[in-house]
Design an enzyme around this catalytic site. Structure first.
Site, PDB file in Angstrom:
ATOM      1  N   GLY A  25      -7.506 -15.147  -3.263  1.00  0.00           N
ATOM      2  CA  GLY A  25      -8.223 -13.778  -3.226  1.00  0.00           C
ATOM      3  C   GLY A  25      -8.533 -13.235  -4.838  1.00  0.00           C
ATOM      4  O   GLY A  25      -8.573 -12.014  -4.510  1.00  0.00           O
ATOM      5  N   ALA A  26      -9.112 -14.127  -5.669  1.00  0.00           N
ATOM      6  CA  ALA A  26      -9.037 -13.538  -6.848  1.00  0.00           C
ATOM      7  C   ALA A  26     -10.560 -13.520  -7.384  1.00  0.00           C
ATOM      8  O   ALA A  26     -11.016 -13.294  -8.404  1.00  0.00           O
ATOM      9  CB  ALA A  26      -8.630 -14.475  -8.071  1.00  0.00           C
TER      10      ALA A  26
ATOM     11  N   TYR B 269      -3.910  -4.989  10.378  1.00  0.00           N
ATOM     12  CA  TYR B 269      -3.819  -4.745   8.788  1.00  0.00           C
ATOM     13  C   TYR B 269      -2.549  -4.245   8.468  1.00  0.00           C
ATOM     14  O   TYR B 269      -1.531  -5.202   7.602  1.00  0.00           O
ATOM     15  CB  TYR B 269      -4.627  -4.032   8.196  1.00  0.00           C
ATOM     16  CG  TYR B 269      -4.413  -3.909   6.670  1.00  0.00           C
ATOM     17  CD1 TYR B 269      -5.167  -4.976   5.929  1.00  0.00           C
ATOM     18  CD2 TYR B 269      -4.059  -3.223   6.099  1.00  0.00           C
ATOM     19  CE1 TYR B 269      -5.049  -4.802   4.720  1.00  0.00           C
ATOM     20  CE2 TYR B 269      -3.619  -2.569   4.809  1.00  0.00           C
ATOM     21  CZ  TYR B 269      -4.275  -3.681   3.946  1.00  0.00           C
ATOM     22  OH  TYR B 269      -3.992  -3.714   2.483  1.00  0.00           O
TER      23      TYR B 269
HETATM   24  P1  NDP Z   1     -10.736  -7.240  -1.749  1.00  0.00           P
HETATM   25  O1  NDP Z   1     -11.585  -7.047  -0.683  1.00  0.00           O
HETATM   26  O2  NDP Z   1     -11.327  -6.621  -3.234  1.00  0.00           O
HETATM   27  O3  NDP Z   1     -10.008  -8.601  -2.236  1.00  0.00           O
HETATM   28  C1  NDP Z   1      -9.477  -9.392  -1.423  1.00  0.00           C
HETATM   29  C2  NDP Z   1      -9.729 -10.845  -1.633  1.00  0.00           C
HETATM   30  O4  NDP Z   1      -9.268 -11.781  -0.426  1.00  0.00           O
HETATM   31  C3  NDP Z   1     -10.973 -11.066  -1.852  1.00  0.00           C
HETATM   32  O5  NDP Z   1     -11.285 -12.092  -3.010  1.00  0.00           O
HETATM   33  C4  NDP Z   1     -11.361 -11.987  -0.380  1.00  0.00           C
HETATM   34  O6  NDP Z   1     -12.523 -13.114  -0.834  1.00  0.00           O
HETATM   35  C5  NDP Z   1     -10.255 -12.592  -0.111  1.00  0.00           C
HETATM   36  N1  NDP Z   1     -10.074 -13.045   1.109  1.00  0.00           N
HETATM   37  C6  NDP Z   1     -10.194 -12.356   2.047  1.00  0.00           C
HETATM   38  N2  NDP Z   1     -10.223 -13.210   3.299  1.00  0.00           N
HETATM   39  C7  NDP Z   1      -9.705 -14.522   2.573  1.00  0.00           C
HETATM   40  C8  NDP Z   1      -9.482 -16.045   3.362  1.00  0.00           C
HETATM   41  N3  NDP Z   1      -9.667 -16.034   4.500  1.00  0.00           N
HETATM   42  N4  NDP Z   1      -9.308 -16.932   2.443  1.00  0.00           N
HETATM   43  C9  NDP Z   1      -9.122 -16.536   1.082  1.00  0.00           C
HETATM   44  N5  NDP Z   1      -9.480 -15.216   0.471  1.00  0.00           N
HETATM   45  C10 NDP Z   1      -9.959 -14.605   1.373  1.00  0.00           C
HETATM   46  O7  NDP Z   1      -9.416  -6.119  -1.680  1.00  0.00           O
HETATM   47  P2  NDP Z   1      -8.197  -5.688  -2.522  1.00  0.00           P
HETATM   48  O8  NDP Z   1      -8.212  -6.455  -3.988  1.00  0.00           O
HETATM   49  O9  NDP Z   1      -7.788  -4.160  -2.596  1.00  0.00           O
HETATM   50  O10 NDP Z   1      -7.167  -6.495  -2.004  1.00  0.00           O
HETATM   51  C11 NDP Z   1      -5.809  -7.099  -2.501  1.00  0.00           C
HETATM   52  C12 NDP Z   1      -4.753  -7.015  -2.177  1.00  0.00           C
HETATM   53  O11 NDP Z   1      -4.334  -5.582  -2.477  1.00  0.00           O
HETATM   54  C13 NDP Z   1      -4.509  -7.176  -0.635  1.00  0.00           C
HETATM   55  O12 NDP Z   1      -3.442  -7.695  -0.288  1.00  0.00           O
HETATM   56  C14 NDP Z   1      -4.352  -5.712   0.102  1.00  0.00           C
HETATM   57  O13 NDP Z   1      -3.429  -5.627   1.181  1.00  0.00           O
HETATM   58  C15 NDP Z   1      -3.638  -5.379  -1.381  1.00  0.00           C
HETATM   59  N6  NDP Z   1      -3.670  -3.849  -1.577  1.00  0.00           N
HETATM   60  C16 NDP Z   1      -4.751  -2.987  -1.729  1.00  0.00           C
HETATM   61  C17 NDP Z   1      -4.783  -1.883  -1.931  1.00  0.00           C
HETATM   62  C18 NDP Z   1      -5.968  -0.846  -2.165  1.00  0.00           C
HETATM   63  O14 NDP Z   1      -5.997   0.312  -2.111  1.00  0.00           O
HETATM   64  N7  NDP Z   1      -7.187  -1.712  -2.195  1.00  0.00           N
HETATM   65  C19 NDP Z   1      -3.681  -0.871  -1.681  1.00  0.00           C
HETATM   66  C20 NDP Z   1      -2.455  -1.816  -1.628  1.00  0.00           C
HETATM   67  C21 NDP Z   1      -2.385  -2.929  -1.226  1.00  0.00           C
HETATM   68  P3  NDP Z   1     -13.982 -12.705  -0.900  1.00  0.00           P
HETATM   69  O15 NDP Z   1     -14.110 -11.974  -2.264  1.00  0.00           O
HETATM   70  O16 NDP Z   1     -14.868 -14.076  -0.541  1.00  0.00           O
HETATM   71  O17 NDP Z   1     -14.210 -11.656   0.029  1.00  0.00           O
HETATM   72 MG1  PMR Z   2      -4.530   7.008   3.114  1.00  0.00          MG
HETATM   73  C1  PMR Z   2      -0.045  10.237  -0.836  1.00  0.00           C
HETATM   74  C2  PMR Z   2      -0.731  10.091   0.271  1.00  0.00           C
HETATM   75  C3  PMR Z   2      -1.644   9.029   0.432  1.00  0.00           C
HETATM   76  C4  PMR Z   2      -1.613   7.669  -0.134  1.00  0.00           C
HETATM   77  C5  PMR Z   2      -1.217   7.243  -1.465  1.00  0.00           C
HETATM   78  C6  PMR Z   2      -2.614   6.916   0.526  1.00  0.00           C
HETATM   79  C7  PMR Z   2      -2.886   5.544   0.303  1.00  0.00           C
HETATM   80  N1  PMR Z   2      -3.168   7.772   1.711  1.00  0.00           N
HETATM   81  C8  PMR Z   2      -2.339   8.993   1.610  1.00  0.00           C
HETATM   82  C9  PMR Z   2      -2.750   9.929   2.478  1.00  0.00           C
HETATM   83  C10 PMR Z   2      -3.457  10.040   3.460  1.00  0.00           C
HETATM   84  N2  PMR Z   2      -4.470   9.021   3.944  1.00  0.00           N
HETATM   85  C11 PMR Z   2      -4.048  11.053   4.334  1.00  0.00           C
HETATM   86  C12 PMR Z   2      -3.235  12.404   4.109  1.00  0.00           C
HETATM   87  C13 PMR Z   2      -4.943  10.815   5.249  1.00  0.00           C
HETATM   88  C14 PMR Z   2      -5.437  11.693   6.307  1.00  0.00           C
HETATM   89  C15 PMR Z   2      -6.761  12.428   6.034  1.00  0.00           C
HETATM   90  C16 PMR Z   2      -5.310   9.444   4.726  1.00  0.00           C
HETATM   91  C17 PMR Z   2      -6.270   8.550   5.548  1.00  0.00           C
HETATM   92  C18 PMR Z   2      -6.445   7.332   5.365  1.00  0.00           C
HETATM   93  C19 PMR Z   2      -7.426   6.419   5.906  1.00  0.00           C
HETATM   94  C20 PMR Z   2      -8.384   6.650   7.106  1.00  0.00           C
HETATM   95  N3  PMR Z   2      -5.759   6.442   4.368  1.00  0.00           N
HETATM   96  C21 PMR Z   2      -6.362   5.299   4.451  1.00  0.00           C
HETATM   97  C22 PMR Z   2      -7.159   5.313   5.376  1.00  0.00           C
HETATM   98  C23 PMR Z   2      -7.714   3.640   5.402  1.00  0.00           C
HETATM   99  O1  PMR Z   2      -8.485   3.304   6.222  1.00  0.00           O
HETATM  100  C24 PMR Z   2      -6.792   3.090   4.360  1.00  0.00           C
HETATM  101  C25 PMR Z   2      -5.889   2.133   5.127  1.00  0.00           C
HETATM  102  O2  PMR Z   2      -5.153   2.576   5.952  1.00  0.00           O
HETATM  103  O3  PMR Z   2      -6.026   0.936   5.129  1.00  0.00           O
HETATM  104  C26 PMR Z   2      -5.337   0.200   5.801  1.00  0.00           C
HETATM  105  C27 PMR Z   2      -6.091   4.280   3.675  1.00  0.00           C
HETATM  106  C28 PMR Z   2      -5.277   3.968   2.567  1.00  0.00           C
HETATM  107  N4  PMR Z   2      -4.262   5.045   2.103  1.00  0.00           N
HETATM  108  C29 PMR Z   2      -3.711   4.602   1.139  1.00  0.00           C
HETATM  109  C30 PMR Z   2      -4.022   3.576   0.666  1.00  0.00           C
HETATM  110  C31 PMR Z   2      -3.343   2.618  -0.215  1.00  0.00           C
HETATM  111  C32 PMR Z   2      -4.932   2.817   1.830  1.00  0.00           C
HETATM  112  C33 PMR Z   2      -5.249   1.664   1.992  1.00  0.00           C
HETATM  113  C34 PMR Z   2      -5.099   0.333   1.371  1.00  0.00           C
HETATM  114  C35 PMR Z   2      -3.783  -0.594   2.085  1.00  0.00           C
HETATM  115  O4  PMR Z   2      -2.909  -0.162   2.446  1.00  0.00           O
HETATM  116  O5  PMR Z   2      -4.048  -1.464   1.381  1.00  0.00           O
END
Ligand code: NDP
Ligand code: PMR
Ligand code: LMG
Length: 398
Positions: free
Chosen positions: A92-93, A273
């Site tokens: 997923g780069a 997820y």
């Molecule tokens: P993106 O959607 O930007 O990147 C995800 C990547 O995964 C894309 O390159 C996508 O491809 C690829 N992908 C999805 N499905 C497939 C598949 N079937 N085969 C191969 N590749 C696939 O998201 P992020 O960069 O945010 O996510 C990267 C990682 O970081 C994930 O593991 C996510 O859980 C984790 N993460 C993200 C956070 C965030 O806040 N964004 C927080 C914590 C963790 P394509 O470009 O073709 O869609």
């Molecule tokens: Mg969250 C310190 C508080 C904190 C952090 C670090 C995250 C990260 N979130 C926080 C708080 C809250 N979030 C609170 C208080 C709420 C309620 C208002 C909230 C809501 C929320 C939603 C609806 N947050 C979300 C969502 C998503 O749809 C995202 C998710 O769950 O993706 C699975 C998300 C996220 N919050 C984060 C991070 C890192 C995500 C998304 C990405 C992930 O886990 O990969």
């Protein structure tokens, strides 16, 4: 504007600056989690827990390993030893974190990045527009939602003759608004099928390639997340991760003779997820227990920070996508840019100070890495073993 929104919030939700105590929050709790505990574990800069206070340049491994592992070094004319270019596969780069990590590593000139992507053209274009030099990357096709594609990728990679020094399992899909499950080629619910099962097969197969590498620090990194950890505030936003007794996973997640959800419950895309991230973190630890001692490979996971601008949220409603970045930037202060998150993951790939295995890395407000605590479920040894064994069956390894 977002700052104004922040000022309207109850003080319990304003995260104090690093190093300050949060005595006023001592007795507060949200969703049953003590907020002061949460802050301690997510934002603490405690010197005891910070393993890497200095910001290390990516690729700094060169100098250190040159001394310790002469076997892989060629003697340079002037007598100094140089390390060959590392070879890293990143799934997923083509966007977000994966792309930013590929860029950070490629820029050091010390890594060749194999971008393992489902959309070849998108990946080529992304690399080009990120300015990654041609000689530092190769795009190879990989669709994690198809186990045949995973096997094909491994074959193609082996045929390329490149060594595998580090494998980064980064790709993921998130379907927060899906009402019904969708499925991988083999009929597994898409989020767990892609994020966990696809990566599980990939890493099991590529373990052999890692073992064969002569690189001094071989690593398998599986990206985790805070939202799968119910010992945090973020992990307590409903729906919460919960693998239950794994009955859905045992049944194949196909919504036919079993549920599409690991715990056997009703389909919920956001929960699927988060469950998949728990599986990612459990798998990393199980790899560590089974293989670290014998192979010396470092197994690690991480929470890179909230990268609220990536494609991960592409299926969320537009209002969410509009509000989520300012919410994370100004209210939770958990926001991190794609570029900075890429540097964090690049550290886990190449920093000589992050070789410890079995660790879930996080970063504090000063962007110093520390070993974070996983939730009870995400560190449950027995569950990790069961997830491993059930996953083996589903992907055809047992
Ligand atoms: P993106 O959607 O930007 O990147 C995800 C990547 O995964 C894309 O390159 C996508 O491809 C690829 N992908 C999805 N499905 C497939 C598949 N079937 N085969 C191969 N590749 C696939 O998201 P992020 O960069 O945010 O996510 C990267 C990682 O970081 C994930 O593991 C996510 O859980 C984790 N993460 C993200 C956070 C965030 O806040 N964004 C927080 C914590 C963790 P394509 O470009 O073709 O869609
Ligand atoms: Mg969250 C310190 C508080 C904190 C952090 C670090 C995250 C990260 N979130 C926080 C708080 C809250 N979030 C609170 C208080 C709420 C309620 C208002 C909230 C809501 C929320 C939603 C609806 N947050 C979300 C969502 C998503 O749809 C995202 C998710 O769950 O993706 C699975 C998300 C996220 N919050 C984060 C991070 C890192 C995500 C998304 C990405 C992930 O886990 O990969
Ligand atoms: C589920 O909703 C979805 O149903 C699911 O599809 C999936 O997306 C899943 O985890 C992903 O989330 C979770 C739900 C939590 O979250 C919300 O619905 C968030 C509501 C936010 C309301 C915004 C009002 C606009 C205010 C503007 C201010 C700034 C920007 C905010 C941006 C928000 C983006 C997330 O549902 C619950 O948790 C139910 C219990 C509710 C308690 C929540 C209390 C936390 C309060 C935290 C303060 C932080 C503040 C943000 C503003 C809140 C105003 C209510």
């Amino acid at each position: 504007m977002a700052l104004q929104a922040a000022s309207l919030l109850p003080s319990a939700f304003s995260i104090p600056k690093e190093g300050k105590t949060c005595a006023s929050l001592k007795d507060s709790s949200l969703f049953g989690v003590s907020i002061s505990d949460h802050l301690k574990s997510e934002f603490s800069s405690s010197a005891l827990r910070c393993k890497n206070q200095r910001k290390q340049p990516v690729g700094a491994i060169r100098a250190q390993v040159a001394v310790t592992t002469p076997a892989v070094n060629r003697a340079a004319p002037e007598g100094k030893k140089t390390l060959r270019k590392g070879s890293v596969v990143i799934t997923g780069a083509s966007s977000g974190l994966g792309l930013a990590t590929a860029k950070a590593l490629a820029e050091t000139g010390k890594w060749h990045v194999i971008m393992a992507c489902r959309d070849f053209l998108k990946a080529e274009r992304a690399a080009k527009s990120a300015g990654i030099a041609k000689e530092n990357f190769t795009v190879m096709h990989l669709d994690l939602a198809s186990l045949d594609s995973v096997r094909q990728f491994v074959d193609n990679f082996r045929r390329s003759g490149r060594p595998l020094d580090v494998l980064v399992c980064n790709a993921a899909v998130y379907q927060p608004t899906a009402k019904e499950p969708t499925f991988t080629a083999e009929g597994f619910e898409l989020s767990v099928g892609t994020n966990h099962l696809g990566h599980f097969l990939l890493s099991r197969l590529m373990l052999d390639d890692l073992k064969q590498s002569d690189y001094p620090s071989k690593r398998l990194i599986i990206v985790g997340s805070i939202t799968g950890n119910t010992n945090t505030l973020a992990g307590n936003v409903p729906p919460k991760a919960n693998l239950g007794d794994l009955r859905g996973l045992a049944g194949g997640l196909n919504a036919l003779n079993s549920s599409a959800m690991i715990d056997g419950g009703e389909f919920d895309g956001a929960k699927a997820y988060k469950d998949s991230k728990v599986c990612n973190m459990l798998s990393m630890q199980e790899f560590h227990r089974r293989y670290h001692e014998d192979t010396g490979i470092t197994f690690a996971s991480l929470y890179p920070g909230c990268i609220a601008t990536t494609g991960l949220f592409r299926e969320h409603i537009p209002l969410f996508r509009l509000l989520f970045p300012p919410f994370q930037k100004y209210i939770t202060k958990g926001f991190v840019s794609e570029e900075d998150a890429g540097k964090r993951l690049a550290q886990v790939v190449s920093d000589p100070s992050l070789t410890k295995s079995g660790v879930y890395w996080s970063w504090n407000k000063d962007s110093a890495s520390f070993e974070n605590q996983l939730s009870q479920e995400a560190s449950d040894v027995e569950k990790a073993r069961k997830v491993w064994e059930l996953s083996e069956k589903l992907v055809g390894l047992a």
